[in-house]
Design a protein around this motif. Structure first.
Motif, PDB file in Angstrom:
ATOM      1  N   GLY A 105       0.811  -1.218   0.000  1.00 55.07           N
ATOM      2  CA  GLY A 105       0.000   0.000   0.000  1.00 55.07           C
ATOM      3  C   GLY A 105       0.842   1.265   0.000  1.00 55.07           C
ATOM      4  O   GLY A 105       0.674   2.147  -0.843  1.00 55.07           O
ATOM      5  N   ASP A 106       1.787   1.348   0.923  1.00 56.07           N
ATOM      6  CA  ASP A 106       2.607   2.553   1.080  1.00 56.07           C
ATOM      7  C   ASP A 106       3.942   2.373   0.352  1.00 56.07           C
ATOM      8  O   ASP A 106       5.009   2.586   0.933  1.00 56.07           O
ATOM      9  CB  ASP A 106       2.844   2.832   2.564  1.00 56.07           C
ATOM     10  CG  ASP A 106       3.468   1.628   3.288  1.00 56.07           C
ATOM     11  OD1 ASP A 106       3.428   0.512   2.717  1.00 56.07           O
ATOM     12  OD2 ASP A 106       3.995   1.797   4.396  1.00 56.07           O
ATOM     13  N   GLU A 109       6.942   5.105   0.464  1.00 53.88           N
ATOM     14  CA  GLU A 109       7.587   5.211   1.787  1.00 53.88           C
ATOM     15  C   GLU A 109       8.350   3.941   2.134  1.00 53.88           C
ATOM     16  O   GLU A 109       9.467   4.003   2.656  1.00 53.88           O
ATOM     17  CB  GLU A 109       6.528   5.430   2.879  1.00 53.88           C
ATOM     18  CG  GLU A 109       5.913   6.803   2.867  1.00 53.88           C
ATOM     19  CD  GLU A 109       4.641   6.828   3.678  1.00 53.88           C
ATOM     20  OE1 GLU A 109       4.578   6.128   4.718  1.00 53.88           O
ATOM     21  OE2 GLU A 109       3.706   7.522   3.250  1.00 53.88           O
ATOM     22  N   ARG A 110       7.735   2.796   1.853  1.00 60.23           N
ATOM     23  CA  ARG A 110       8.364   1.523   2.210  1.00 60.23           C
ATOM     24  C   ARG A 110       9.674   1.320   1.430  1.00 60.23           C
ATOM     25  O   ARG A 110      10.678   0.868   1.989  1.00 60.23           O
ATOM     26  CB  ARG A 110       7.390   0.370   1.915  1.00 60.23           C
ATOM     27  CG  ARG A 110       7.892  -1.005   2.295  1.00 60.23           C
ATOM     28  CD  ARG A 110       8.040  -1.177   3.774  1.00 60.23           C
ATOM     29  NE  ARG A 110       8.400  -2.544   4.142  1.00 60.23           N
ATOM     30  CZ  ARG A 110       9.051  -2.862   5.245  1.00 60.23           C
ATOM     31  NH1 ARG A 110       9.393  -1.917   6.121  1.00 60.23           N
ATOM     32  NH2 ARG A 110       9.342  -4.112   5.522  1.00 60.23           N
TER      33      ARG A 110
END
Ligand code: ATP
Length: 224
Positions: A105-106, A109-110
């Motif tokens: 999902g992220d 950022e990940r």
């Protein structure tokens, strides 16, 4: 978290794995030991659905190997001899590609978090092909962790890592709280520092009848 029941694999006339049964508890860190050809890679390939068993079965994170392969694969991070990276893509593009594949999902950022964690942030835009073996391994570790799997299956994860990268591996994987780890290794002298227990294969069979042995026993073996 990992349960093997009589796992057996033949390659033609070769019995690579012979009725292997064991259990690994959630959050445990287990070293998989054994000489060259003992069956370690075959066991990890079976548990990650890269190979199918000739007999027997297994479940990982509650997902059955035979009937629930897709969910099983989503629950594991894998590091094998093959880096499974795209050489022509950059480290960042590699991780973004796998993030899409795993529906992270992220993703933005990940990917940044992991590139920084494995020391590749400043080299994120170079072609992966120009990176050294150790940096390939760092990227492969990041890829294995990308979708936050509860279980990691690792085949000689220390190979090619310098001291700084070994510390990363220890922090991100081998000492990560809650993560269940099964890692094939030849580095017996390191096992006592990270493993809760060991499983040892000899010619396709588990010693100790599949009981997880104390890691200190492996260290003693290293001293012999
Ligand atoms: P190493 O420490 O050298 O990596 P290992 O413990 O991982 O060894 P495996 O690679 O699992 O051992 O091999 C177990 C046995 O199965 C060996 O006899 C090997 O030659 C055989 N084997 C493994 N893969 C295949 C294959 N694809 N075809 C034929 N034989 C195979």
């Amino acid at each position: 978290m990992i349960e093997a029941r009589g796992l057996t694999r033949r390659f033609g006339g070769t019995l690579a794995l012979d009725g292997v049964s064991f259990e690994v508890a959630e959050g445990a860190k287990i070293a998989l030991l054994g000489a060259n050809g003992a069956g370690k890679t075959t066991l990890l390939a079976l548990l990650s659905t890269l190979l199918t068993p000739s007999e027997g079965g297994a479940s990982v994170a509650g997902h059955d190997l035979a009937s629930d392969g897709a969910a099983l694969r989503a629950s594991i991070g894998v590091l094998t001899h093959r880096p499974m990276l795209y050489e022509e893509l950059t480290p960042e593009e590699n991780l973004r590609f796998f993030a899409r594949l795993y529906s992270v999902g992220d993703a933005g950022e990940r990917v940044e978090e992991l590139l920084r964690a494995v020391g590749l942030w400043l080299r994120r835009d170079e072609p992966t092909a120009v990176l050294s073996r150790g940096y390939h391994q760092r990227l492969a570790i990041a890829r294995a962790l990308l979708h936050r799997p509860p279980v990691l299956l690792l085949d000689e994860p220390e190979t090619g890592l310098d001291r700084e990268a070994l510390e990363l591996l220890d922090r991100l994987v081998l000492h990560a709280p809650g993560l269940t780890v099964l890692a094939a290794t030849h580095l017996r002298e390191r096992v006592a520092s990270w493993a809760d227990g060991v499983l040892e294969l000899e010619r396709g069979r588990l010693l100790e009848g599949g009981e997880v042995a104390q890691a200190s026993a492996a260290a003693a073996g290293a001293a012999r």
